[in-house]
Design a protein around this motif. Structure first.
Motif, short mmCIF file in Angstrom:
data_model
loop_
_atom_site.label_atom_id
_atom_site.label_comp_id
_atom_site.label_asym_id
_atom_site.label_seq_id
_atom_site.Cartn_x
_atom_site.Cartn_y
_atom_site.Cartn_z
N GLY A 55 10.43 -15.61 20.01
CA GLY A 55 9.23 -16.35 20.97
C GLY A 55 9.93 -17.59 21.20
N ARG A 56 11.21 -18.18 20.42
CA ARG A 56 11.92 -19.01 20.83
C ARG A 56 13.13 -18.67 22.00
NH1 ARG A 56 11.20 -20.50 15.44
NH2 ARG A 56 13.46 -19.66 15.08
N SER A 57 13.39 -17.42 21.72
CA SER A 57 14.52 -16.82 22.54
C SER A 57 14.37 -16.79 24.01
CB SER A 57 15.15 -15.77 21.82
OG SER A 57 14.13 -14.52 22.47
N GLY A 58 13.30 -16.69 24.58
CA GLY A 58 13.24 -16.30 25.92
C GLY A 58 13.37 -15.26 26.47
N ARG A 59 13.47 -14.07 25.49
CA ARG A 59 13.86 -12.87 26.34
C ARG A 59 12.43 -12.39 26.31
NH1 ARG A 59 17.57 -9.67 22.65
NH2 ARG A 59 18.48 -11.68 22.73
N LEU B 35 1.45 -17.62 29.09
CA LEU B 35 0.59 -17.07 29.97
C LEU B 35 0.72 -15.65 30.48
CD1 LEU B 35 -1.02 -20.05 32.10
CD2 LEU B 35 -1.79 -18.87 30.03
N LEU B 36 2.28 -15.52 30.89
CA LEU B 36 2.64 -14.33 31.41
C LEU B 36 2.78 -13.31 30.12
CD1 LEU B 36 5.45 -15.39 33.91
CD2 LEU B 36 3.60 -13.94 34.50
N ARG B 37 3.22 -13.73 29.08
CA ARG B 37 3.28 -13.02 28.03
C ARG B 37 2.02 -12.35 27.52
NH1 ARG B 37 7.80 -16.07 24.50
NH2 ARG B 37 6.06 -17.64 24.00
N ARG B 153 -0.79 -6.14 18.98
CA ARG B 153 0.35 -6.78 19.57
C ARG B 153 -0.22 -8.11 20.16
NH1 ARG B 153 1.55 -3.48 23.27
NH2 ARG B 153 0.26 -4.55 24.95
N THR B 154 -1.17 -8.05 20.69
CA THR B 154 -1.75 -9.52 21.09
C THR B 154 -2.13 -10.50 19.97
OG1 THR B 154 -3.11 -8.26 22.76
CG2 THR B 154 -3.68 -10.45 22.32
N VAL B 155 -2.53 -10.17 18.68
CA VAL B 155 -2.91 -11.04 17.76
C VAL B 155 -1.43 -11.39 17.08
CG1 VAL B 155 -3.96 -11.21 15.45
CG2 VAL B 155 -5.20 -9.99 17.30
N VAL B 156 -0.41 -10.49 16.82
CA VAL B 156 0.70 -11.03 16.27
C VAL B 156 1.52 -11.88 17.13
CG1 VAL B 156 3.12 -9.99 15.74
CG2 VAL B 156 1.20 -8.82 14.65
N SER B 157 1.34 -11.81 18.71
CA SER B 157 2.16 -12.40 19.50
C SER B 157 1.58 -14.07 19.44
CB SER B 157 1.90 -11.96 21.11
OG SER B 157 2.55 -10.86 21.16
N LEU B 158 0.28 -13.90 19.49
CA LEU B 158 -0.43 -15.45 19.62
C LEU B 158 -0.33 -16.08 18.19
CD1 LEU B 158 -3.90 -14.86 21.22
CD2 LEU B 158 -2.24 -15.74 22.16
N ARG B 159 -0.18 -15.33 16.97
CA ARG B 159 -0.35 -15.79 15.81
C ARG B 159 1.32 -16.33 15.39
NH1 ARG B 159 -3.71 -15.95 11.71
NH2 ARG B 159 -2.36 -17.56 10.93
N LEU B 161 4.33 -15.59 17.65
CA LEU B 161 5.15 -15.86 18.55
C LEU B 161 4.82 -17.09 19.43
CD1 LEU B 161 6.93 -13.22 20.02
CD2 LEU B 161 5.71 -13.71 21.91
N GLU B 162 3.43 -17.40 19.58
CA GLU B 162 3.11 -18.48 20.25
C GLU B 162 2.66 -19.63 19.26
OE1 GLU B 162 3.36 -18.63 23.42
OE2 GLU B 162 3.00 -16.72 23.93
N ASP B 163 2.72 -19.25 17.96
CA ASP B 163 2.40 -20.15 16.86
C ASP B 163 0.95 -20.82 16.97
OD1 ASP B 163 3.31 -21.26 14.39
OD2 ASP B 163 4.31 -23.01 15.22
N LEU B 164 -0.13 -20.22 16.99
CA LEU B 164 -1.52 -20.56 17.06
C LEU B 164 -2.15 -20.02 15.85
CD1 LEU B 164 -2.59 -19.13 20.71
CD2 LEU B 164 -1.99 -21.54 20.01
N ASP B 165 -3.09 -20.93 15.34
CA ASP B 165 -3.78 -20.77 14.06
C ASP B 165 -4.87 -19.77 14.25
OD1 ASP B 165 -6.04 -22.07 14.69
OD2 ASP B 165 -4.98 -24.03 13.98
N ALA B 166 -5.31 -19.36 13.26
CA ALA B 166 -6.59 -18.21 13.18
C ALA B 166 -7.60 -18.63 13.98
CB ALA B 166 -6.91 -17.70 11.84
N ASP B 167 -8.05 -19.79 13.86
CA ASP B 167 -9.44 -20.17 14.67
C ASP B 167 -8.97 -20.24 16.24
OD1 ASP B 167 -10.69 -20.60 12.38
OD2 ASP B 167 -10.31 -22.75 12.18
N GLU B 168 -8.04 -20.56 16.59
CA GLU B 168 -7.74 -20.60 17.90
C GLU B 168 -7.47 -19.09 18.41
OE1 GLU B 168 -4.84 -24.34 18.85
OE2 GLU B 168 -3.89 -23.01 17.41
N VAL B 169 -6.98 -18.12 17.62
CA VAL B 169 -6.68 -16.90 18.34
C VAL B 169 -8.24 -16.42 18.35
CG1 VAL B 169 -5.93 -14.50 17.64
CG2 VAL B 169 -4.38 -16.63 17.41
N CYS B 170 -9.06 -16.41 17.39
CA CYS B 170 -10.40 -15.65 17.35
C CYS B 170 -11.25 -16.40 18.70
CB CYS B 170 -11.34 -16.41 16.15
SG CYS B 170 -10.62 -15.49 14.69
N ASN B 171 -10.90 -17.72 18.97
CA ASN B 171 -11.60 -18.51 19.95
C ASN B 171 -11.22 -17.73 21.33
OD1 ASN B 171 -12.53 -20.51 21.81
ND2 ASN B 171 -12.22 -21.79 20.39
N ILE B 172 -9.75 -17.58 21.36
CA ILE B 172 -9.47 -17.12 22.64
C ILE B 172 -9.71 -15.53 23.02
CG2 ILE B 172 -6.96 -16.19 23.67
CD1 ILE B 172 -6.05 -18.77 22.25
#
Lengths: 90, 201
Positions: A55-59, B35-37, B153-159, B161-172
Motif C-alpha cells: 500500500g505504501r509502495s505506490g505500485r 479511490l482508484l484502487r 480482495r476488497t476487504v483485505v485492501s481496505l483493512r 492496504l488502506e489501514d481502515l478499521d473494521a467499523d469503517e469497512v462495514c460502513n463503506i
C-alpha cells in the motif's frame, strides 16, 4: 483446550487484537507448546505486513501526471451545468 | 498551498463547497489513489475505474451526494465510491455479491480430524531484510491479492492496504461485522498460502 485448527481460524482476529483476553490467553498458551502454530501466526503477520508495504509502495496505482490540473478540470466541470451555464454559488 | 496540505478533510470540504477551487486540489490528491484502487476491485477496466472515481468527485462537488458529517469524510467518500462502482459493475454484468461466493474455508484440509496439523507450515526461506526490502516479494503479494475473489480482495485492501478499521469497512461496504471478519480471514489465509507456495522451497 484449543486445537491447531482453532488457532488457525482465530489467527486473523488475533493479529487484529479483536479477541477477548480469555481467547488471547488460550492462544498464547497454545503457542508456547506448538511451534507449528507459532510459525503459522508469524507467517500470517508477515503476509499482512507485506500488504501494508504494498500500500505504501505506490505500485497498486500510479499517481496521475498532473494531479493539480485534473482537480481544476473536475472542479470547473462540476460547477458548469449541463447546458453550459455557470452554477450559482450557494 | 503549504498550509492547506495539513488542513483537516472537514475544513477542506467546507472550503470546497463554498466554491474554493484551490482547496479541492489537496483534497483530491489525498484520496485519488485510494479511490482508484477501491474502484478497481469492482470494475477491472482501468479507464472505467477512472470514470467511476471522476463521477464520485462530481457527485460530491455538485451536491448530488451530500456529506453530512455523520462519519468521517474519508469513510463517506469511500462509501459513495463503492456504491457507484457497484452499480457500474452491475451494469457491466460482472458484479459479484459481497456475501456468498460458495468459497470453501481455506486451509480446510490442512488439519486432521482431531484438529492437529496434517501439513504443518514449513519454514520460509526469507530473511527479515528481504521481507522489508524485496520488490520481488511485493510483486508476489500484489499478484496474490489480485487473484483473490473480489469481496475478499476488497476487504483485505481496505483493512491492510488502506489501514481502515473494521467499523469503517462495514460502513463503506454495507456488510455485517461477521461477514467482514470472514472475508478478511479468508483473504489473508489465501495470501499466506500463496506466499508459502513460493517461499517454502
Amino acid at each position: 483446550m484449543l486445537r491447531c485448527r482453532d488457532v488457525a481460524r482465530l489467527a486473523s482476529d488475533y493479529i487484529n487484537g479483536d479477541l477477548s483476553w480469555r481467547q488471547r490467553l488460550a492462544i498464547r498458551a497454545h503457542l508456547l507448546m506448538c511451534r507449528h502454530c507459532s510459525r503459522y501466526l508469524l507467517q500470517m503477520r508477515q503476509a499482512v505486513a507485506l500488504v501494508r508495504r504494498l500500500g505504501r509502495s505506490g505500485r497498486t496505482s500510479r499517481r496521475p501526471a498532473d494531479a493539480e490540473e485534473d482537480a481544476r478540470s473536475i472542479f470547473r466541470a462540476a460547477r458548469t451545468a449541463p447546458d453550459g451555464s455557470r452554477r450559482q454559488d450557494r | 498551498m503549504t498550509a492547506s496540505l495539513i488542513e483537516s478533510d472537514e475544513a477542506l470540504v467546507a472550503q470546497v463547497l463554498a466554491g474554493d477551487e484551490d482547496a479541492f486540489i489537496p483534497l483530491m490528491a489525498r484520496y485519488q489513489r485510494s479511490l482508484l484502487r477501491l474502484a478497481r476491485n469492482y470494475v477491472r477496466d482501468a479507464a472505467l475505474a477512472e470514470d467511476v472515481v471522476q463521477d464520485t468527485w462530481m457527485g460530491f462537488l455538485r451536491g448530488i451526494e451530500k456529506f453530512e458529517g455523520r462519519s468521517t469524510f474519508k469513510t463517506w467518500l469511500f462509501r459513495v465510491l463503492a456504491n457507484r462502482a457497484k452499480s457500474r459493475a452491475v451494469k457491466e454484468a460482472r458484479y459479484v455479491p459481497m456475501a456468498d461466493e460458495g468459497d470453501p474455508a481455506p486451509d480446510g484440509d490442512a488439519f486432521d480430524p482431531a484438529g492437529g496439523w496434517r501439513v504443518p507450515p514449513r519454514e520460509w526461506k526469507v530473511t527479515p531484510e528481504r521481507l522489508l526490502l524485496s520488490t520481488e516479494l511485493l510483486d508476489l503479494v500484489h499478484e496474490a491479492l489480485s487473484g483473490l475473489p473480489s469481496s475478499q480482495r476488497t476487504v483485505v485492501s481496505l483493512r491492510d492496504l488502506e489501514d481502515l478499521d473494521a467499523d469503517e469497512v462495514c460502513n463503506i461496504l454495507g456488510i455485517s461485522e461477521t461477514n467482514q471478519r470472514v472475508l478478511l480471514h479468508r483473504g489473508r489465509t489465501k495470501l499466506r498460502a500463496a506466499l508459502a507456495a513460493r517461499l517454502e522451497s
